[in-house]
Design a protein around this motif. Structure first.
Motif, short mmCIF file in Angstrom:
data_model
loop_
_atom_site.label_atom_id
_atom_site.label_comp_id
_atom_site.label_asym_id
_atom_site.label_seq_id
_atom_site.Cartn_x
_atom_site.Cartn_y
_atom_site.Cartn_z
N ARG A 24 48.70 6.22 17.80
CA ARG A 24 47.59 7.07 17.38
C ARG A 24 47.95 7.88 16.14
NH1 ARG A 24 46.94 8.71 21.88
NH2 ARG A 24 48.13 10.65 21.92
N GLU A 25 49.16 8.42 16.10
CA GLU A 25 49.55 9.34 15.03
C GLU A 25 50.36 8.68 13.91
OE1 GLU A 25 51.51 12.60 16.90
OE2 GLU A 25 49.96 12.84 18.42
N HIS A 26 51.07 7.61 14.23
CA HIS A 26 51.94 6.97 13.24
C HIS A 26 51.82 5.45 13.36
CE1 HIS A 26 53.73 10.96 12.83
NE2 HIS A 26 53.89 10.97 14.15
N GLY A 27 50.59 4.97 13.40
CA GLY A 27 50.35 3.56 13.69
C GLY A 27 50.99 2.61 12.70
N GLN A 28 50.89 2.92 11.40
CA GLN A 28 51.46 2.02 10.40
C GLN A 28 52.99 1.97 10.53
OE1 GLN A 28 49.75 -0.01 7.95
NE2 GLN A 28 51.81 -0.86 8.11
N GLN B 12 47.46 -10.44 37.34
CA GLN B 12 46.57 -10.06 38.43
C GLN B 12 46.83 -8.62 38.88
OE1 GLN B 12 43.94 -11.76 39.58
NE2 GLN B 12 44.43 -13.25 37.96
N ARG B 13 48.08 -8.17 38.75
CA ARG B 13 48.42 -6.80 39.16
C ARG B 13 48.12 -5.77 38.07
NH1 ARG B 13 53.02 -9.65 40.59
NH2 ARG B 13 54.26 -8.69 38.90
N HIS B 14 48.26 -6.15 36.82
CA HIS B 14 48.26 -5.14 35.75
C HIS B 14 47.13 -5.28 34.72
CE1 HIS B 14 52.04 -3.24 36.86
NE2 HIS B 14 52.54 -4.43 37.08
N PHE B 15 46.45 -6.40 34.67
CA PHE B 15 45.34 -6.54 33.72
C PHE B 15 44.07 -6.04 34.40
CE2 PHE B 15 46.23 -9.49 29.96
CZ PHE B 15 47.55 -9.09 29.87
N LYS B 16 43.81 -4.77 34.21
CA LYS B 16 42.63 -4.15 34.79
C LYS B 16 42.11 -3.12 33.80
CE LYS B 16 45.27 -2.97 38.16
NZ LYS B 16 45.85 -2.43 39.41
N PRO B 17 40.81 -2.83 33.81
CA PRO B 17 40.27 -1.84 32.87
C PRO B 17 41.05 -0.54 32.93
CG PRO B 17 38.50 -2.96 33.99
CD PRO B 17 39.77 -3.41 34.66
N CYS B 18 41.49 -0.09 31.75
CA CYS B 18 42.38 1.07 31.70
C CYS B 18 42.11 1.81 30.40
CB CYS B 18 43.83 0.60 31.77
SG CYS B 18 45.07 1.88 31.55
N ALA B 19 41.90 3.12 30.50
CA ALA B 19 41.61 3.92 29.31
C ALA B 19 42.76 3.86 28.31
CB ALA B 19 41.34 5.37 29.71
N ALA B 20 44.00 3.82 28.79
CA ALA B 20 45.15 3.75 27.89
C ALA B 20 45.17 2.44 27.12
CB ALA B 20 46.45 3.92 28.67
N SER B 21 44.84 1.34 27.79
CA SER B 21 44.79 0.04 27.12
C SER B 21 43.75 0.05 26.01
CB SER B 21 44.47 -1.07 28.13
OG SER B 21 45.51 -1.21 29.07
N ALA B 22 42.57 0.59 26.32
CA ALA B 22 41.51 0.65 25.31
C ALA B 22 41.92 1.54 24.14
CB ALA B 22 40.22 1.18 25.95
N GLN B 23 42.58 2.65 24.42
CA GLN B 23 42.96 3.58 23.36
C GLN B 23 44.01 2.97 22.43
OE1 GLN B 23 41.62 6.86 22.77
NE2 GLN B 23 42.61 6.27 20.85
N VAL B 24 45.05 2.37 22.99
CA VAL B 24 46.11 1.81 22.16
C VAL B 24 45.57 0.63 21.34
CG1 VAL B 24 48.39 0.72 22.15
CG2 VAL B 24 47.91 2.57 23.73
N ALA B 25 44.68 -0.17 21.93
CA ALA B 25 44.07 -1.26 21.17
C ALA B 25 43.27 -0.71 19.99
CB ALA B 25 43.19 -2.10 22.08
N GLN B 26 42.48 0.34 20.22
CA GLN B 26 41.70 0.94 19.14
C GLN B 26 42.61 1.53 18.07
OE1 GLN B 26 38.99 3.76 20.89
NE2 GLN B 26 38.10 2.23 22.26
N ASP B 27 43.69 2.18 18.50
CA ASP B 27 44.61 2.77 17.52
C ASP B 27 45.24 1.69 16.65
OD1 ASP B 27 44.11 5.26 18.63
OD2 ASP B 27 45.89 5.23 19.93
N THR B 28 45.58 0.55 17.24
CA THR B 28 46.18 -0.54 16.48
C THR B 28 45.17 -1.18 15.54
OG1 THR B 28 47.72 -0.95 18.31
CG2 THR B 28 47.48 -2.69 16.67
N LEU B 29 43.95 -1.34 15.99
CA LEU B 29 42.91 -1.89 15.13
C LEU B 29 42.69 -1.01 13.91
CD1 LEU B 29 40.33 -3.09 17.81
CD2 LEU B 29 41.76 -4.54 16.35
N ARG B 30 42.81 0.30 14.09
CA ARG B 30 42.65 1.21 12.95
C ARG B 30 43.73 1.00 11.90
NH1 ARG B 30 40.33 4.93 16.72
NH2 ARG B 30 42.37 5.74 17.34
N VAL B 31 44.92 0.57 12.33
CA VAL B 31 45.97 0.26 11.36
C VAL B 31 45.50 -0.88 10.45
CG1 VAL B 31 48.33 -0.60 11.05
CG2 VAL B 31 47.81 1.05 12.87
#
Length: 324
Positions: free
Chosen positions: A74-78, A185-204
């Protein structure tokens, strides 16, 4: 290590590269095979495949929760993008036994030691580095990887995993795939952290483009995952329009076809020759390739406005490359 290969007439690849790879032993020579593929035969393809591999790790709620908690993307993505690319690139390019490759692996291990990371998460990330080059080469690369190259890649990455202290690495690709199905099956589930990190990386990636094109970046990236509903749901992404996804995939296939018999750009493609947004002119030390919050905790100098500047006391010049 210098290689004797040169483009023919400045445009056509040296056929001796493929012959050399085929003649090498997949186990004993896996480091050289991976280097030849990454620098000569499939340089652009390997870069894109590993970028997708890293992005795919955000599908894990466990991996993303840690990444989001540090705030680095989020803060130092590049910087995080460049640090990861450089550290992986060093041991891909120089091998794990070289001075610079060993330094890169040591830097990774010392960074990871600051966190409590489950062994299963390590195995999942390792699997993406094995899997995504295979997926990309089947569909978008200038050619598919041979069975010989696939074996060498598997052996290369599992040895990297052992040198990182991973336990219970599956001994075959089939066993690894079976383990990953259970992990997802255990870990791929809707998660706010997953969405946030993906968005932060896309912003890079968006920051690399003119403003009118930035809105297309999520569509382009998610077009390459549009058949993986489990992943899209995990990162909170919508499937792009079918026509757009087909356009993206078709364009990449066409580009791969056009590159079958030609090579544009550097040959070999080396880290020292690639653009570097965080460290202009590739002026950096491997010790700098760590999260900013750890640098600050260790008392390192982190320039507030120019992360590419060398810290006080840093020697001038590029980072050494031991393959020379």
């Amino acid at each position: 290590m210098s290689e004797p290969f040169r483009k023919r007439w400045g445009l056509f690849p040296d056929p001796e590269v493929a012959r050399t790879i085929a003649a090498l032993d997949a186990r004993a020579d896996c480091q050289r095979i991976v280097r030849l593929m990454g620098q000569y035969d499939m340089a652009w393809d390997m870069q894109r495949a590993l970028e997708l591999a890293l992005f795919y790790t955000y599908g894990s709620d466990s991996v993303s929760t840690l990444l989001n908690r540090t705030g680095e993307f989020r803060e130092h993505g590049q910087k995080r993008y460049d640090d990861t690319r450089l550290l992986i690139g060093h041991f891909l390019e120089a091998g794990w036994d070289s001075e610079v490759g060993a330094q890169a692996l040591d830097r990774i291990n010392r960074t990871h030691a600051h966190y409590r990371i489950p062994n299963d998460d390590y195995l999942f990330v390792l699997w993406t580095f094995i899997e995504f080059p295979l997926r990309w080469s089947k569909v978008y690369a200038r050619r598919p990887m041979t069975a010989h190259e696939r074996e060498a890649g598997f052996l290369f990455w599992t040895e990297i995993g052992r040198r990182m202290g991973l336990r219970d690495i599956p001994p075959t690709r089939a066993a690894f795939d079976a383990f990953i199905e259970g992990y997802k099956q255990r870990h791929f589930k809707p998660c706010a952290a997953s969405a946030q990190v993906a968005q932060d990386t896309l912003r890079v990636g968006q920051a690399w483009l003119p403003a009118p094109l930035r809105g297309l970046v999520p569509w382009v990236v998610y077009s390459l995952f549009d058949d993986d509903e489990l992943f899209l749901n995990a990162v909170g992404a919508r499937r792009p329009p079918r026509w757009f996804a087909a356009l993206v995939r078709g364009s990449l296939r066409t580009y791969g076809w056009l590159r079958r018999g030609t090579r544009l750009g550097a040959y070999p493609l080396r880290l020292a020759d690639t653009p570097n947004r965080t460290y202009p002119g590739n002026r950096y030390r491997i010790e700098q390739l760590q999260p900013v919050h750890l640098q600050r905790a260790e008392g390192a100098v982190v320039p507030p406005s120019d992360e590419g500047a060398a810290p006080a006391g840093a020697p001038a010049g590029r980072c050494p490359h031991a393959w020379r």
